[in-house]
Design a protein around this motif. Structure first.
Motif, PDB file in Angstrom:
ATOM      1  N   SER A 155      -7.731 -11.681 -14.057  1.00 56.48           N
ATOM      2  CA  SER A 155      -8.982 -11.822 -13.312  1.00 56.48           C
ATOM      3  C   SER A 155     -10.179 -11.720 -14.258  1.00 56.48           C
ATOM      4  O   SER A 155     -10.175 -10.947 -15.212  1.00 56.48           O
ATOM      5  CB  SER A 155      -9.080 -10.718 -12.259  1.00 56.48           C
ATOM      6  N   SER A 156     -11.216 -12.481 -13.952  1.00 60.62           N
ATOM      7  CA  SER A 156     -12.432 -12.382 -14.755  1.00 60.62           C
ATOM      8  C   SER A 156     -13.289 -11.187 -14.335  1.00 60.62           C
ATOM      9  O   SER A 156     -14.318 -10.915 -14.945  1.00 60.62           O
ATOM     10  CB  SER A 156     -13.242 -13.684 -14.643  1.00 60.62           C
ATOM     11  N   ARG A 157     -12.851 -10.463 -13.318  1.00 59.85           N
ATOM     12  CA  ARG A 157     -13.569  -9.252 -12.902  1.00 59.85           C
ATOM     13  C   ARG A 157     -13.387  -8.149 -13.944  1.00 59.85           C
ATOM     14  O   ARG A 157     -12.386  -8.093 -14.626  1.00 59.85           O
ATOM     15  CB  ARG A 157     -13.017  -8.717 -11.584  1.00 59.85           C
ATOM     16  N   ARG A 158     -14.348  -7.243 -13.990  1.00 61.02           N
ATOM     17  CA  ARG A 158     -14.203  -6.056 -14.816  1.00 61.02           C
ATOM     18  C   ARG A 158     -13.285  -5.085 -14.086  1.00 61.02           C
ATOM     19  O   ARG A 158     -12.980  -5.243 -12.902  1.00 61.02           O
ATOM     20  CB  ARG A 158     -15.580  -5.421 -15.067  1.00 61.02           C
ATOM     21  N   ALA A 159     -12.818  -4.079 -14.773  1.00 59.98           N
ATOM     22  CA  ALA A 159     -11.832  -3.140 -14.227  1.00 59.98           C
ATOM     23  C   ALA A 159     -12.313  -2.479 -12.933  1.00 59.98           C
ATOM     24  O   ALA A 159     -11.575  -2.411 -11.952  1.00 59.98           O
ATOM     25  CB  ALA A 159     -11.482  -2.082 -15.269  1.00 59.98           C
ATOM     26  N   ALA A 160     -13.542  -1.981 -12.914  1.00 61.72           N
ATOM     27  CA  ALA A 160     -14.053  -1.286 -11.723  1.00 61.72           C
ATOM     28  C   ALA A 160     -14.093  -2.224 -10.520  1.00 61.72           C
ATOM     29  O   ALA A 160     -13.776  -1.820  -9.398  1.00 61.72           O
ATOM     30  CB  ALA A 160     -15.439  -0.705 -11.997  1.00 61.72           C
ATOM     31  N   GLY A 161     -14.462  -3.480 -10.729  1.00 61.60           N
ATOM     32  CA  GLY A 161     -14.491  -4.446  -9.641  1.00 61.60           C
ATOM     33  C   GLY A 161     -13.104  -4.736  -9.096  1.00 61.60           C
ATOM     34  O   GLY A 161     -12.923  -4.951  -7.895  1.00 61.60           O
ATOM     35  N   SER A 176      -7.989   6.033  -5.930  1.00 64.09           N
ATOM     36  CA  SER A 176      -7.665   7.173  -6.797  1.00 64.09           C
ATOM     37  C   SER A 176      -6.212   7.140  -7.271  1.00 64.09           C
ATOM     38  O   SER A 176      -5.842   7.879  -8.179  1.00 64.09           O
ATOM     39  CB  SER A 176      -7.952   8.492  -6.080  1.00 64.09           C
ATOM     40  N   HIS A 177      -5.390   6.281  -6.687  1.00 62.93           N
ATOM     41  CA  HIS A 177      -3.997   6.159  -7.117  1.00 62.93           C
ATOM     42  C   HIS A 177      -3.857   5.380  -8.425  1.00 62.93           C
ATOM     43  O   HIS A 177      -2.812   5.441  -9.068  1.00 62.93           O
ATOM     44  CB  HIS A 177      -3.153   5.493  -6.038  1.00 62.93           C
ATOM     45  N   PHE A 178      -4.895   4.660  -8.815  1.00 65.51           N
ATOM     46  CA  PHE A 178      -4.819   3.847 -10.022  1.00 65.51           C
ATOM     47  C   PHE A 178      -5.485   4.564 -11.187  1.00 65.51           C
ATOM     48  O   PHE A 178      -6.627   4.998 -11.097  1.00 65.51           O
ATOM     49  CB  PHE A 178      -5.484   2.487  -9.788  1.00 65.51           C
ATOM     50  N   THR A 179      -4.761   4.665 -12.287  1.00 64.96           N
ATOM     51  CA  THR A 179      -5.300   5.280 -13.497  1.00 64.96           C
ATOM     52  C   THR A 179      -6.336   4.383 -14.139  1.00 64.96           C
ATOM     53  O   THR A 179      -7.287   4.848 -14.741  1.00 64.96           O
ATOM     54  CB  THR A 179      -4.156   5.582 -14.488  1.00 64.96           C
ATOM     55  N   VAL A 222       0.845  -1.202   0.000  1.00 63.01           N
ATOM     56  CA  VAL A 222       0.000   0.000   0.000  1.00 63.01           C
ATOM     57  C   VAL A 222       0.879   1.249   0.000  1.00 63.01           C
ATOM     58  O   VAL A 222       0.643   2.198  -0.767  1.00 63.01           O
ATOM     59  CB  VAL A 222      -0.972  -0.008   1.201  1.00 63.01           C
ATOM     60  N   ALA A 223       1.923   1.259   0.817  1.00 60.78           N
ATOM     61  CA  ALA A 223       2.842   2.406   0.877  1.00 60.78           C
ATOM     62  C   ALA A 223       3.609   2.564  -0.433  1.00 60.78           C
ATOM     63  O   ALA A 223       3.847   3.693  -0.891  1.00 60.78           O
ATOM     64  CB  ALA A 223       3.820   2.237   2.044  1.00 60.78           C
ATOM     65  N   ALA A 224       3.996   1.456  -1.058  1.00 68.02           N
ATOM     66  CA  ALA A 224       4.737   1.531  -2.329  1.00 68.02           C
ATOM     67  C   ALA A 224       3.874   2.122  -3.433  1.00 68.02           C
ATOM     68  O   ALA A 224       4.341   2.953  -4.221  1.00 68.02           O
ATOM     69  CB  ALA A 224       5.238   0.144  -2.723  1.00 68.02           C
ATOM     70  N   VAL A 225       2.612   1.721  -3.475  1.00 68.82           N
ATOM     71  CA  VAL A 225       1.692   2.283  -4.469  1.00 68.82           C
ATOM     72  C   VAL A 225       1.502   3.778  -4.220  1.00 68.82           C
ATOM     73  O   VAL A 225       1.534   4.587  -5.151  1.00 68.82           O
ATOM     74  CB  VAL A 225       0.342   1.526  -4.457  1.00 68.82           C
ATOM     75  N   ALA A 226       1.325   4.161  -2.959  1.00 71.11           N
ATOM     76  CA  ALA A 226       1.158   5.583  -2.620  1.00 71.11           C
ATOM     77  C   ALA A 226       2.410   6.384  -2.996  1.00 71.11           C
ATOM     78  O   ALA A 226       2.305   7.499  -3.521  1.00 71.11           O
ATOM     79  CB  ALA A 226       0.845   5.735  -1.134  1.00 71.11           C
ATOM     80  N   ALA A 246      -9.336  -1.364  -3.144  1.00 70.45           N
ATOM     81  CA  ALA A 246      -9.704  -0.344  -2.152  1.00 70.45           C
ATOM     82  C   ALA A 246     -10.129  -1.004  -0.841  1.00 70.45           C
ATOM     83  O   ALA A 246      -9.787  -0.523   0.238  1.00 70.45           O
ATOM     84  CB  ALA A 246     -10.821   0.541  -2.701  1.00 70.45           C
ATOM     85  N   LYS A 247     -10.841  -2.128  -0.934  1.00 67.96           N
ATOM     86  CA  LYS A 247     -11.258  -2.840   0.275  1.00 67.96           C
ATOM     87  C   LYS A 247     -10.066  -3.412   1.039  1.00 67.96           C
ATOM     88  O   LYS A 247     -10.157  -3.662   2.228  1.00 67.96           O
ATOM     89  CB  LYS A 247     -12.241  -3.951  -0.086  1.00 67.96           C
TER      90      LYS A 247
END
Length: 155
Positions: free
Chosen positions: A94-100, A113-116, A75-79, A106-107
């Motif tokens: 992953s079979s998830r869509r991007a928003a998922g 908001s750090h991810f484009t 988490v700190a590295a991404v920030a 986030a959970k």
């Protein structure tokens, strides 16, 4: 420059299929990747000070988290990468869509908001099924079955 972390296969061993039939561009990308020598890094900390990169493609499972919780320091590295002005994209089979995918991160404590954005198998499948870009996709019909782990629930 190609990078590999944690002993994972360098991306030069991967073939990039083209869903849109852009074979010439794809062949150029593969030739360029095959000629690059990956540099192993221990973590993002080696890349951030005075970085020359504009974006990072981050695989999520096995790199940022173990499926249930983030790896120590992830988490700190991404920030920190975001604070350096890097655009951060999640890539995943992953079979998830991007928003998922972003929502799941986030959970786990990552700031969404750090991810484009995110590129997932699920997102690509949805796009191709929605737009039907060629005869092959058009010929599939309008019904599908999506299988996943029973404990995962619908996607």
């Amino acid at each position: 420059e190609m990078l590999s972390a944690n002993g994972l296969l360098p991306t030069t061993h991967c073939k990039v299929p083209s869903l849109r039939g852009n074979l010439v561009s794809n062949q150029r990308m593969q030739a360029k990747a095959a000629s690059a020598t990956p540099r192993l890094v221990e973590g993002l900390g080696e890349l951030l000070p005075g970085t020359r990169y504009r974006a990072l493609l981050l695989d999520q499972y096995g790199v940022l988290h173990d499926g249930k919780k983030p790896y120590a320091g992830a988490v700190a590295a991404v920030a920190a990468a975001y604070a350096q002005g890097l655009q951060l994209y999640i890539i995943s089979n992953s079979s998830r869509r991007a928003a998922g995918t972003i929502s799941k991160l986030a959970k786990m404590g990552f700031n969404s908001s750090h991810f484009t954005g995110a590129v997932t198998s699920g997102e690509l499948a949805h796009r191709e099924l929605s737009t039907r870009p060629d005869q092959w996709w058009e010929g599939l019909g309008h019904r599908c079955i999506h299988t996943t782990w029973s404990s995962r629930g619908s996607i």
